[in-house]
Write a protein that holds these residues in place. Structure first.
Motif, PDB file in Angstrom:
ATOM      1  N   THR A 124     -35.602  76.346  79.928  1.00  0.00           N
ATOM      2  CA  THR A 124     -37.191  76.521  80.103  1.00  0.00           C
ATOM      3  C   THR A 124     -37.867  76.506  78.696  1.00  0.00           C
ATOM      4  OG1 THR A 124     -37.023  78.947  80.210  1.00  0.00           O
ATOM      5  CG2 THR A 124     -36.709  77.720  82.097  1.00  0.00           C
ATOM      6  N   PHE A 125     -37.752  75.488  77.769  1.00  0.00           N
ATOM      7  CA  PHE A 125     -38.365  75.481  76.481  1.00  0.00           C
ATOM      8  C   PHE A 125     -40.025  75.270  76.677  1.00  0.00           C
ATOM      9  CE2 PHE A 125     -38.141  75.552  71.928  1.00  0.00           C
ATOM     10  CZ  PHE A 125     -37.388  76.612  71.776  1.00  0.00           C
ATOM     11  N   ASP A 126     -40.640  76.095  76.795  1.00  0.00           N
ATOM     12  CA  ASP A 126     -42.150  75.917  76.979  1.00  0.00           C
ATOM     13  C   ASP A 126     -42.939  75.944  75.622  1.00  0.00           C
ATOM     14  OD1 ASP A 126     -42.194  78.915  76.597  1.00  0.00           O
ATOM     15  OD2 ASP A 126     -42.391  79.306  78.561  1.00  0.00           O
ATOM     16  N   ARG A 127     -44.322  75.833  75.731  1.00  0.00           N
ATOM     17  CA  ARG A 127     -44.903  75.855  74.584  1.00  0.00           C
ATOM     18  C   ARG A 127     -44.822  77.050  73.625  1.00  0.00           C
ATOM     19  NH1 ARG A 127     -49.951  73.501  78.042  1.00  0.00           N
ATOM     20  NH2 ARG A 127     -48.963  71.668  78.445  1.00  0.00           N
ATOM     21  N   ASP A 128     -44.981  78.430  74.350  1.00  0.00           N
ATOM     22  CA  ASP A 128     -44.832  79.425  73.722  1.00  0.00           C
ATOM     23  C   ASP A 128     -43.688  79.568  73.006  1.00  0.00           C
ATOM     24  OD1 ASP A 128     -47.363  80.878  73.983  1.00  0.00           O
ATOM     25  OD2 ASP A 128     -46.327  82.570  75.088  1.00  0.00           O
ATOM     26  N   PRO A 137     -35.296  64.805  74.335  1.00  0.00           N
ATOM     27  CA  PRO A 137     -35.884  65.458  73.630  1.00  0.00           C
ATOM     28  C   PRO A 137     -35.435  66.596  73.046  1.00  0.00           C
ATOM     29  CG  PRO A 137     -37.474  64.912  75.475  1.00  0.00           C
ATOM     30  CD  PRO A 137     -36.126  64.332  75.625  1.00  0.00           C
ATOM     31  N   ARG A 138     -34.749  67.458  74.488  1.00  0.00           N
ATOM     32  CA  ARG A 138     -34.209  68.655  73.904  1.00  0.00           C
ATOM     33  C   ARG A 138     -33.053  68.582  73.090  1.00  0.00           C
ATOM     34  NH1 ARG A 138     -32.929  73.082  78.939  1.00  0.00           N
ATOM     35  NH2 ARG A 138     -34.972  72.707  79.352  1.00  0.00           N
ATOM     36  N   LEU A 170     -32.093  77.259  74.680  1.00  0.00           N
ATOM     37  CA  LEU A 170     -32.917  76.290  74.637  1.00  0.00           C
ATOM     38  C   LEU A 170     -33.571  75.959  76.237  1.00  0.00           C
ATOM     39  CD1 LEU A 170     -31.901  73.493  72.147  1.00  0.00           C
ATOM     40  CD2 LEU A 170     -33.475  75.348  71.812  1.00  0.00           C
ATOM     41  N   PHE A 175     -28.376  72.588  78.573  1.00  0.00           N
ATOM     42  CA  PHE A 175     -28.895  71.591  79.640  1.00  0.00           C
ATOM     43  C   PHE A 175     -29.180  70.346  78.432  1.00  0.00           C
ATOM     44  CE2 PHE A 175     -29.852  72.935  84.210  1.00  0.00           C
ATOM     45  CZ  PHE A 175     -28.716  72.378  84.531  1.00  0.00           C
ATOM     46  N   SER A 228     -36.468  81.848  81.119  1.00  0.00           N
ATOM     47  CA  SER A 228     -36.910  82.519  82.086  1.00  0.00           C
ATOM     48  C   SER A 228     -35.895  82.902  83.278  1.00  0.00           C
ATOM     49  CB  SER A 228     -38.082  82.366  82.362  1.00  0.00           C
ATOM     50  OG  SER A 228     -38.220  81.106  83.013  1.00  0.00           O
ATOM     51  N   SER A 252     -31.886  66.213  78.891  1.00  0.00           N
ATOM     52  CA  SER A 252     -33.262  65.756  78.486  1.00  0.00           C
ATOM     53  C   SER A 252     -33.125  65.368  77.028  1.00  0.00           C
ATOM     54  CB  SER A 252     -34.152  67.118  78.422  1.00  0.00           C
ATOM     55  OG  SER A 252     -35.198  67.134  77.679  1.00  0.00           O
ATOM     56  N   ARG A 276     -41.642  77.195  71.829  1.00  0.00           N
ATOM     57  CA  ARG A 276     -41.657  76.145  70.770  1.00  0.00           C
ATOM     58  C   ARG A 276     -42.336  76.693  69.674  1.00  0.00           C
ATOM     59  NH1 ARG A 276     -40.217  71.353  72.586  1.00  0.00           N
ATOM     60  NH2 ARG A 276     -40.486  71.576  74.873  1.00  0.00           N
ATOM     61  N   ASP A 277     -43.444  77.064  69.748  1.00  0.00           N
ATOM     62  CA  ASP A 277     -44.141  77.719  68.667  1.00  0.00           C
ATOM     63  C   ASP A 277     -43.548  78.928  68.072  1.00  0.00           C
ATOM     64  OD1 ASP A 277     -46.011  76.016  69.092  1.00  0.00           O
ATOM     65  OD2 ASP A 277     -47.453  77.209  70.029  1.00  0.00           O
TER      66      ASP A 277
END
Lengths: 253, 253, 253
Positions: free
Chosen positions: B71-75, B106-107, B69, B100, B29, B104, B77-78
């Protein structure tokens, strides 16, 4: 016609600067900054939350509501229903911008449903109106759409067409740079929404806003070396647009 | 090598302007506006929704897909799973930007999984490639990564390295301002994605895109007084980049 | 007072450029780009994810955390709790910007709760402090708020007031353009957060940051033709701000 509309546009733009209407924007994440800066430059006060928990408060305190369907995520979807309910209950006018609906059938369906909920104005380009109307967006088709939905259709492009079904205006202002910067159309609808906040006649409000934006685009383009500097100059221009420029440059039929 | 790649870059950039590929961007974003404006300035047509309900329609109608990747939010991700499925089914090329991931774990894991799903190109800086490869991103390690994953690695920094495992190009263009503006790297990957949309040879597409961006950065920096005016000048420059500037300034080995 | 604070501001700004603190920003989607560019121009390193799955990693690796309540959606809500927990456990200072809380009572309540969780500084305008304190934000009321919450209140406007309860500074720098561009206040809080990352005395950090931003705003305004070019010039100015300009222009009492 040019002189009349230009005079009204100058008056309304002055009124907008004086009243400083609050415009709540449900708009896409790509264009939020440009939209806010266009509104601020014009004298309006933008807010932009799309959180379902909060949007009712913001819409309730606003003078107009913008519904732009770009990047329409879950929050925006949930927020939309609340926002429209509050707008209806509180008599707050709203404006629809069905961005890119020709690219996604579910979004087009959503837009068709929204068009029946009495937006004061629907602003879109020809491809988007084509998807909304499911037919060629000729002037006659747009007239019918406006009459059927008790709204005003503002179809922008090289020449903008505004119609209430009863009245039509064609505005031949603007510059090619306006299609080369993301969010100019979206910001234009937001400006239109600010005009709707200060003028009950939606046809006049829409035509005046598109004229102001078109003239601002022409003035800004003269100072710009490309789409990047154009976007910057557009904000500067809107913030200090000379009424005489509106009167002299207006090409309305 | 410089002259050859510069010639190909000029040809591909012209082709891009002619074909106007649609590039759908799952991107963060923070950089959506700059990314869209870089794509528009280059002649491509960006779209940016990350809504799971809609992304399939947008990817299906696109010529290339960017997966960034940040600001990888829920939306996002799906949406990613749907987007990649549609891209695979429809044969739409996609490009990975593992922003980045060194910050992180997990990222980073997500990125490692994605790298095995045949992105045409992975574009990242040295720190990000370090996290992706879990080792020093030397030229040899990047070669191996490219070969193992049937992809092209584009590692950007003061000198950019592009490798398919079989071929390598080093590009010594660009300007320090490019590291001082948010989203320049992200926008560069989006431009690269647009080149991939018009050129099947990913190695050539990637190297050509980085060369064009590097040269545009140099030209823009000459007109800029700091990172703010640089970002504006970069858009102007991309919109009107002289083929001769690409040929004359190219430093490729 | 002016000379003392100006000297400290110059020293801290130099320290910030040297240390390059990482500032993780939970901030609204409208202002992310400007905020990131202000931080980069000042020498700090921004990150912006609001994904609950990742934010713990980013905060844990950061030198300061910004909590801005604009566009406070579900992800931001969930991310906030994790971010504050990590910040507390790891001793990472954080700063609160309660944007627009006067427009939404639930957001104001959230802000009141957060103010009790020991933010190093709360930066807001008078309307926002009014909603936070539920009374007129007089200097005395702000003093009490700072003492009660063991924080520093930084109330910005034509004249900025910074108070720890024990000490007060008034800063009469800045320019009207700063209120005409979206996100300038939000970016100012982010810059303040970067100063907090390099200076333990929050009162000094806050006053120094507001002074630097105010002076940068004055310098930028002299080069600007409106709010659009002002925003661009502000980034350029922050990236190359002359210490002498800070010393000469400081109006602190």
């Amino acid at each position: 016609v040019s002189a009349d509309l230009a005079t009204r546009a100058v008056e309304l733009f002055a009124l907008l600067r004086e009243r400083r209407p609050r415009v709540h924007c449900i708009t896409n994440s790509v264009v939020q900054e440009l939209t806010a800066n266009v509104l601020l430059a014009a004298g309006a006060i933008p807010s932009m939350t799309t959180s379902p928990e909060e949007i009712g408060f913001f819409v309730s305190g606003a003078d107009a509501l913008l519904v732009n369907l770009g990047t329409f995520d879950r929050d925006r979807r949930d927020a939309l229903d609340i926002a429209l309910e509050v707008a209806r209950d509180d008599g707050i006018p709203w404006v629809l911008d069905p961005v890119f609906i020709e690219r996604s059938e579910p979004r087009a369906e959503l837009a068709r449903g929204l068009a029946q909920k009495e937006p004061r104005v629907v602003r879109a380009n020809a491809a988007e109106f084509g998807a909304l109307l499911q037919t060629e967006p000729t002037a006659e088709a747009l007239d019918r759409f406006a009459l059927d939905n008790i709204t005003v259709a503002a179809c922008t492009g090289p020449i903008d067409l505004v119609t209430s079904g009863a009245k039509r205006a064609r505005i031949d202002n603007g510059h090619a740079f306006m299609g080369q910067v993301t969010g100019i159309g979206c910001a234009e609808t937001a400006l239109l929404c600010a005009f709707v906040a200060v003028e009950d006649d939606e046809f006049i409000a829409a035509a005046a806003a598109l004229l102001v934006m078109g003239v601002a685009g022409e003035v800004a383009a003269e100072r710009a070396g490309g789409p990047g500097s154009f976007a910057v100059a557009l904000i500067d221009t809107i913030a200090s647009l000379d009424p005489d420029a509106i009167r002299k440059r207006a090409k309305v039929t």
